[in-house]
Enzyme design. Structure first.
Site, PDB file in Angstrom:
ATOM      1  N   SER A   1       6.166   2.488   4.121  1.00  0.00           N
ATOM      2  CA  SER A   1       5.034   1.640   4.481  1.00  0.00           C
ATOM      3  C   SER A   1       5.411   0.809   5.691  1.00  0.00           C
ATOM      4  O   SER A   1       6.539   0.302   5.771  1.00  0.00           O
ATOM      5  CB  SER A   1       4.656   0.726   3.315  1.00  0.00           C
TER       6      SER A   1
ATOM      7  N   HIS B   1      -1.200  -0.277  10.606  1.00  0.00           N
ATOM      8  CA  HIS B   1      -0.599  -0.090   9.289  1.00  0.00           C
ATOM      9  C   HIS B   1      -0.548   1.401   9.000  1.00  0.00           C
ATOM     10  O   HIS B   1      -1.448   2.158   9.376  1.00  0.00           O
ATOM     11  CB  HIS B   1      -1.450  -0.792   8.220  1.00  0.00           C
TER      12      HIS B   1
ATOM     13  N   GLY C   1       8.910  -5.001  -7.608  1.00  0.00           N
ATOM     14  CA  GLY C   1       9.609  -4.706  -6.368  1.00  0.00           C
ATOM     15  C   GLY C   1      10.116  -5.971  -5.687  1.00  0.00           C
ATOM     16  O   GLY C   1       9.853  -7.094  -6.126  1.00  0.00           O
TER      17      GLY C   1
END
Length: 307
Positions: free
Chosen positions: A96, A110, A263
Site C-alpha cells: 500500500s 494512492h 497491525g
C-alpha cells in the site's frame, strides 16, 4: 510445499519486488531524500516493512508499505461481504502506498495491491485479490487526467472489454465522500474479491495494474514538479488534504483492516499527510482555479470519451 503455500510465496515475491521498484523510482525522481526502512512484527502473527520518505525535494511525505500478517480470526472489515468466513484463520499480504507531493500542482496518489486467504487447515482455502490506484489532484490538468486513465485502461484491455469500465466505476463509487457529496479525486481503478477467473488470471490482472502504476504517475510528476506556486496554492492543497484524512479515517477498508487486525499503527497511518488544515464552510471563489476542481473534477466522468 502445498499449492496454497506456493501461491502465497508467488504473491509475496511479486509484492516485495513491486515495493522495491516503486521506492527506487521515487527516490530517483525526488533527487534529495531517501526512504527510511522500518521492519516490524505483529504480535498476533506476521509483520512487514514500512518505507517512508520525508522532506524531499518533490515529496513532502511518501509511504510505501508491505505487510504479510496472519491470525486466528479474520477481522470484521475482511468479512463484511463474506460473513460465512467470520472466525476463520487467515493470511493477508499487501503493498500500500500514499504519496503526498510538496508542490500543489502534483496530485496526491494512492495505490494498493493485496491478497487475502483463509487458512487451508479449516478446509479448502477461500482467497481473493484486491487493489487499484487513484489520483487526487488539487489543480488538475486535463492531459494528466487522460494520461492516468489511458494507463488504467491499458492495464485492463487484455482481460476483457468491460474490465476498465467495471473497475473504474467501482473506483468512482468507492472513493466517494458521502458526507461531502464529492469524489476524492478523479479515480482510476478499484477491484476487490477477485477470484472468479481463477488464481493465475486473477494474479496476472493484479500484476498488470501494479506494473502500470509508475508509468501512470511518474510522467505527471515530471511534468508538474517545476510549476511555480505560492501561499494561495499551498493553503488550498492543505485544505483539500483534509478530505483525504476524512476518507481514510471514515471509509477506507485498508485502514480499518489494519487497525482491526492489530497491525502497526504507525505503518497504517503513514497514509495521512504530514500537514493539513480545515476551515469552516470554505467555498471557492467563482471562476477561480480552485472552483474548477469542484465544478469539473469531483464527480464521476467517462474521461476517455469526454463525457
Amino acid at each position: 510445499m502445498s499449492e496454497h503455500l506456493r501461491r502465497i510465496e508467488q504473491v509475496k515475491t511479486y509484492l516485495t519486488g513491486l515495493q522495491s521498484r516503486i521506492v527506487d523510482a521515487l527516490e530517483n525522481i525526488d533527487g534529495r531524500a531517501e526512504f527510511r526502512t522500518d521492519d516490524w512484527n505483529r504480535p498476533g502473527g506476521g509483520g512487514g516493512k514500512s518505507r517512508v520518505l520525508s522532506g524531499g525535494a518533490v515529496f513532502e511525505q511518501a509511504g510505501v508499505g508491505f505487510s504479510h500478517v496472519f491470525g486466528d480470526a479474520m477481522p470484521p472489515s475482511a468479512t463484511k461481504t463474506r460473513p460465512e468466513l467470520a472466525g476463520r484463520s487467515f493470511q493477508a499480504l499487501g503493498v500500500s502506498l500514499v504519496l503526498h507531493p510538496l508542490n500543489p500542482y502534483i496530485p496526491t496518489t494512492h495505490a494498493n495491491f493485496r491478497f487475502f486467504s483463509t487458512d487451508e487447515k479449516a478446509g479448502d482455502p477461500v482467497w481473493w485479490f484486491g487493489g487499484g490506484f487513484d489520483l487526487t489532484p488539487y489543480y488538475p490538468f486535463h492531459d494528466d487526467v487522460l494520461h492516468w486513465h489511458r494507463n488504467a485502461k491499458e492495464a485492463c484491455d487484455s482481460f476483457g472489454d468491460n474490465w476498465y469500465q467495471k473497475y473504474k466505476k467501482w473506483c468512482d463509487e468507492y472513493f466517494y465522500l458521502k458526507h461531502r457529496n464529492e469524489t476524492r479525486g478523479i479515480g482510476g481503478l478499484f477491484f476487490d474479491d477477485l477470484n472468479e477467473p481463477g488464481f493465475d488470471r486473477s494474479f496476472e490482472f493484479t500484476k498488470s495494474v501494479g506494473d502500470r502504476f509508475l508509468p501512470a504517475y511518474l510522467p505527471i510528476v515530471e511534468a508538474r514538479k517545476g510549476n511555480s506556486y505560492g501561499e494561495r496554492e499551498r493553503e488550498f492543497q492543505l485544505y483539500r488534504r483534509g478530505r483525504y484524512v476524512e476518507f481514510n479515517l471514515i471509509y477506507d477498508r485498508g485502514t480499518l483492516f489494519g487497525l482491526q487486525s492489530g497491525g502497526r499503527t504507525e505503518s497504517i497511518l503513514m497514509s495521512l499527510p504530514p500537514r493539513v488544515r480545515w476551515e469552516y464552510d470554505w467555498r471557492p471563489e467563482p471562476g477561480s482555479a480552485e472552483a474548477l476542481l469542484y465544478e469539473n473534477y469531483l464527480r464521476p466522468r467517462d474521461w476517455l470519451s469526454g463525457t
